[in-house]
Design an enzyme around this catalytic site. Structure first.
Site, PDB file in Angstrom:
ATOM      1  N   GLY A 104       8.591   2.581   0.169  1.00 49.42           N
ATOM      2  CA  GLY A 104       7.210   2.753  -0.249  1.00 49.42           C
ATOM      3  C   GLY A 104       6.257   2.424   0.871  1.00 49.42           C
ATOM      4  O   GLY A 104       6.636   2.339   2.050  1.00 49.42           O
ATOM      5  N   GLY A 105       4.987   2.232   0.475  1.00 49.68           N
ATOM      6  CA  GLY A 105       3.960   1.979   1.484  1.00 49.68           C
ATOM      7  C   GLY A 105       4.182   0.696   2.253  1.00 49.68           C
ATOM      8  O   GLY A 105       3.823   0.598   3.418  1.00 49.68           O
ATOM      9  N   MET A 106       4.767  -0.320   1.608  1.00 49.23           N
ATOM     10  CA  MET A 106       4.996  -1.588   2.301  1.00 49.23           C
ATOM     11  C   MET A 106       6.204  -1.543   3.215  1.00 49.23           C
ATOM     12  O   MET A 106       6.308  -2.325   4.141  1.00 49.23           O
ATOM     13  CB  MET A 106       5.186  -2.717   1.279  1.00 49.23           C
ATOM     14  CG  MET A 106       3.918  -3.153   0.576  1.00 49.23           C
ATOM     15  SD  MET A 106       4.252  -4.603  -0.444  1.00 49.23           S
ATOM     16  CE  MET A 106       2.621  -4.868  -1.150  1.00 49.23           C
ATOM     17  N   GLN A 114      10.696  -0.734   3.279  1.00 52.57           N
ATOM     18  CA  GLN A 114      11.947  -0.332   2.645  1.00 52.57           C
ATOM     19  C   GLN A 114      12.545  -1.522   1.904  1.00 52.57           C
ATOM     20  O   GLN A 114      12.304  -2.674   2.263  1.00 52.57           O
ATOM     21  CB  GLN A 114      12.956   0.127   3.699  1.00 52.57           C
ATOM     22  CG  GLN A 114      12.440   1.163   4.666  1.00 52.57           C
ATOM     23  CD  GLN A 114      13.260   1.145   5.943  1.00 52.57           C
ATOM     24  OE1 GLN A 114      14.473   1.080   5.897  1.00 52.57           O
ATOM     25  NE2 GLN A 114      12.593   1.183   7.074  1.00 52.57           N
ATOM     26  N   VAL A 115      13.360  -1.183   0.881  1.00 51.77           N
ATOM     27  CA  VAL A 115      14.092  -2.211   0.153  1.00 51.77           C
ATOM     28  C   VAL A 115      15.578  -1.868   0.236  1.00 51.77           C
ATOM     29  O   VAL A 115      15.976  -0.732  -0.044  1.00 51.77           O
ATOM     30  CB  VAL A 115      13.653  -2.292  -1.325  1.00 51.77           C
ATOM     31  CG1 VAL A 115      14.404  -3.422  -2.032  1.00 51.77           C
ATOM     32  CG2 VAL A 115      12.148  -2.515  -1.424  1.00 51.77           C
ATOM     33  N   LYS A 132      13.562  -6.836   1.360  1.00 51.05           N
ATOM     34  CA  LYS A 132      12.407  -5.980   1.616  1.00 51.05           C
ATOM     35  C   LYS A 132      12.016  -6.115   3.078  1.00 51.05           C
ATOM     36  O   LYS A 132      11.685  -7.206   3.557  1.00 51.05           O
ATOM     37  CB  LYS A 132      11.237  -6.352   0.713  1.00 51.05           C
ATOM     38  CG  LYS A 132       9.969  -5.566   1.024  1.00 51.05           C
ATOM     39  CD  LYS A 132       8.946  -5.657  -0.086  1.00 51.05           C
ATOM     40  CE  LYS A 132       9.348  -4.806  -1.250  1.00 51.05           C
ATOM     41  NZ  LYS A 132       8.270  -4.652  -2.250  1.00 51.05           N
ATOM     42  N   ASP A 184      -0.055  -6.681  -7.512  1.00 52.20           N
ATOM     43  CA  ASP A 184       0.483  -5.320  -7.408  1.00 52.20           C
ATOM     44  C   ASP A 184       1.393  -5.024  -8.609  1.00 52.20           C
ATOM     45  O   ASP A 184       2.494  -4.502  -8.460  1.00 52.20           O
ATOM     46  CB  ASP A 184       1.262  -5.154  -6.096  1.00 52.20           C
ATOM     47  CG  ASP A 184       1.563  -3.673  -5.799  1.00 52.20           C
ATOM     48  OD1 ASP A 184       0.854  -2.794  -6.343  1.00 52.20           O
ATOM     49  OD2 ASP A 184       2.511  -3.404  -5.042  1.00 52.20           O
TER      50      ASP A 184
END
Length: 768
Positions: free
Chosen positions: A93-95, A97-98, A114, A207
């Protein structure tokens, strides 16, 4: 260019590259504001990036620009990051990878690792996380996933190790399971309780969205788990004078789920009510299947979504469903309902709850997640919700729904009392009418039993036949003032004559009963249907097959229309019509109707019910007469096994199946098996039943057929004589001469005399 300005360029450029081309300009308008130099530099880098490819950024910015996911170093599977071995990527996502990873020390366990995107790297990130670690450690709630650790990769990329939750987003789980609204709300209440626990520890999520609320099943029960608690604050950039206008380029949150204060360019302070707003959005999606402002699904720019969150109120959930029928059909389907019912369920309390949680003015929102969850629980318990102004009528309605049983009982009592008052007014009128009817019945019955008066008859006992004759002669005059009662009594006496084998008298009374019912407006009463049914059977026993079939077809059509296709009277009419057709020789249609009847009775009554087994027998007889002997034998064998088990070996219905099977064995040429069954059946009947039992006459007749076929004339004639003298119906009496199995007896004078005797008995019974 100053370093601090390069940080701004990195942040804005990274976010801009993640936007779609149509959304990018609107994003730059918001992110750069009036800083034209910043915008020019970012646009220049974007142009060069598009012309030269992804390698341009690394070459142009060197170690300062590790920004977009296109240029970011990608970890390899099995790579070690600290004590964590990467296994597979499970999210992006925007933050960043997981990854699903295995922690090797100091404990061995699976974790979710993360990796924060390098473009958001801030030297303060880890420092702030360690400040927050003590607060995070205080959280201990079964619905909150724990955060274990934080660090940096050798390349300087921050990472966070969290509890691995093998679940799916709450909205996806509810849709996959097609949960109803009430079940979704129960899950949502659990989420509110978890958020409240974190807020009590002074931790705000910032969030909250479905992707951060995962549901897994534990022992078959859904269990929601919130992930990423505490990360948002650690990852949020620090405010400085120069970053004021670029805050929107580096916000931490998800457009569509962010509160108005999170979306504000001036960067208002965020408190627990921001999480309440995000919970309101999650609730809205759980109820309707769409975001309050549509989000990217409506192809709006991020800037436009954030503007609408700050400046507009979303439509009520029920209005959202009612507005777009095509989309709402899909939403309703995964909620196990239809659009109309869904809109109706949302209208009212759920609209109020959702809109209070989504109020742009946080002072008007629920103050805590607990308050939101409590209002949802009130809705589920049919109690007044705090989001709605509590009028007297509203509270009364909620009271009624909450105490349905008690209110229903009280209402029932009121209705009973009112009905009792009305009944009292009608009772005098009804009493008078019933007294008159009772007087008429008493006078009628007194007249009947005067036949037993010694002054009118001496020297003999009164027989049932004499009572019936007396009653039938007086019924026209004695009950003329009450046509309904007159028709009912004629029906009762008609059945009595038929049971005595006096079919002509029975026919006359049944026809008269039907005529009176029709003339008095009772042509669709159950008594009338029963009279027609019995009249058809009476005609059948007299051998008037065509008349019986015509009457039965008319009866079947009228009950189907009046009582429905599955009513017992309808099924009975269907059965006798099938039997009549088979007696006429139309066994093919008779078998077809019997199959239809058998399917209905098996479904309605069960496969081993009395009438179901009767129909199995009748179907077998129809099949045998139409030449399908093997299928008939299989049906009868199974029916006999069931009847022996359920009804016992000496029950009349069991013997019927035994005789029917014997007939089929005889027709198949298996005379030894047939004789054994006939002898067993006849032995039980002679021992258990009266000599004039009609079924006993039928068994003797069928056994006589087998004996005559095997040239055992004396035994055959003896049994046939007993059958004629003790209960053989007229149609069988009249058919003896033409019976194929008696062909070998036709030259025997004893047989000729017996045929004539049978005809005379039939004439007495039918009056013909």
């Amino acid at each position: 260019m100053k370093t601090v300005h390069w940080e701004q360029v990195k942040q804005v450029l990274a976010q801009a590259l993640e936007q779609s081309p149509e959304d990018r300009q609107a994003y730059l308008d918001s992110a750069c504001g009036s800083d034209t130099q910043l915008r020019a530099e970012v646009e220049s880098l974007i142009t060069s990036h598009e012309q030269a490819g992804s390698q341009f950024l690394a070459q142009a910015a060197g170690e300062l620009l590790h920004l977009s996911s296109a240029t970011e170093p990608q970890p390899a599977v099995e790579q070690m990051i600290g004590p964590y071995r990467l296994r597979q990527e499970i999210g992006r996502g925007g933050m960043g990878q997981v990854w699903l990873a295995e922690q090797t020390e100091p404990v061995c366990r699976q974790v979710a690792l993360k990796l924060v995107r390098i473009g958001m790297y801030d030297p303060e990130v880890l420092r702030r996380f360690h400040w927050e670690r003590q607060s995070l450690a205080l959280m201990d709630h079964p619905s909150i996933a724990k955060i274990f650790d934080a660090g940096t990769t050798p390349q300087g990329q921050p990472y966070f190790a969290m509890e691995y939750v093998p679940g799916v987003p709450i909205t996806d789980y509810c849709d996959q399971k097609q949960l109803k609204i009430a079940d979704r709300l129960q899950l949502f209440v659990t989420v509110c309780e978890a958020v409240q626990h974190a807020h009590q520890k002074a931790i705000i999520h910032r969030d909250l969205k479905p992707a951060n609320i995962l549901v897994q099943e534990i022992d078959g029960k859904a269990a929601p788990r919130i992930i990423d608690f505490g990360l948002a604050k650690a990852l949020e950039p620090q405010m400085t004078e120069q970053s004021l206008y670029t805050r929107m380029g580096s916000f931490v949150g998800t457009p569509g789920y962010m509160s108005p204060e999170q979306c504000h360019p001036a960067g208002q302070d965020v408190d627990t009510r921001s999480d309440v707003y995000s919970l309101g959005v999650v609730l809205y999606v759980l109820l309707t299947g769409s975001l309050p402002f549509g989000g990217n699904a409506d192809r709006q720019s991020v800037h436009e979504v954030l503007r609408r969150v700050r400046e507009e109120d979303p439509p009520r959930p029920s209005a959202r469903i009612a507005k777009n029928r095509q989309a709402s059909s899909a939403s309703a389907q995964v909620r196990s309902t239809n659009p109309e019912q869904l809109a109706s369920a949302l209208r009212g309390d759920l609209d109020w709850i959702a809109m209070k949680a989504l109020d742009r003015d946080r002072a008007q929102r629920y103050g805590t997640a607990a308050e939101l969850g409590a209002d949802v629980e009130r809705y589920l318990n049919h109690e007044p919700v705090s989001a709605r102004a509590a009028s007297v009528s509203y509270r009364l309605l909620k009271y009624v729904r909450r105490h349905r049983v008690g209110v229903a009982a009280a209402s029932f009592l009121v209705v009973i009392l009112a009905a009792f008052a009305v009944m009292q007014m009608l009772q005098l009128r009804r009493t008078t009418r019933e007294r008159d009817r009772a007087d008429r019945i008493a006078d009628f019955m007194t007249g009947i039993f005067k036949v037993a008066d010694p002054t009118e008859k001496t020297g003999s006992n009164v027989t049932a036949r004499e009572l019936l004759d007396k009653a039938s002669n007086q019924i026209d005059t004695g009950l003329a003032k009450d046509p309904q009662l007159q028709a009912e009594m004629m029906y009762v006496m008609g059945r009595a004559y038929m049971n005595l084998g006096l079919y002509s008298r029975s026919q006359s009374l049944l026809e008269r009963s039907i005529a009176i019912s029709n003339s008095s407006g009772q042509q669709r009463s159950r008594t009338t249907f029963k009279a027609i049914h019995d009249l058809g059977w009476d005609l059948l026993q007299q051998g008037k097959l065509a008349d019986s079939e015509k009457l039965q077809r008319k009866l079947l059509e009228s009950t189907r229309k009046t009582l429905g296709p599955d009513d017992p009277e309808t099924l009975s009419a269907l059965g006798i019509l099938a039997y009549t057709l088979c007696e006429e020789g139309n066994c093919s249609e008779g078998a077809k109707l019997n199959r239809e009847l058998l399917e209905k009775q098996t479904r309605i009554l069960g496969p081993e019910a009395y009438y179901t087994l009767v129909t199995r027998d009748n179907l077998a007889i129809a099949l045998a007469k139409s030449g399908h002997l093997s299928e008939a034998e299989a049906l009868l064998t199974k029916t006999l096994e069931i009847r022996r088990r359920v009804w016992g070996p000496e029950n009349l219905v069991t013997i019927d199946s035994m005789v029917n099977l014997a007939d089929v064995e005889r027709d198949l040429g298996r005379d030894e098996a047939a004789q054994k069954l006939f002898e067993e059946a006849l032995g039980i009947e002679v021992r258990v039943f009266a000599p004039d039992q009609p079924e006993l006459a039928g068994t003797r007749y069928d056994f006589a057929c087998l004996l005559a076929h095997n040239d055992r004339a004396d035994e055959a004639l003896a049994l046939l004589q007993q059958a004629v003298d003790h209960g053989l119906p007229p149609r069988d009496d009249l058919g003896i001469a033409d019976e194929p199995y008696f062909r070998s007896l036709r030259d025997d004078p004893r047989f000729t005399a017996l045929v004539e005797h049978a005809k005379q008995r039939a004439k007495l019974q039918t009056g013909n």
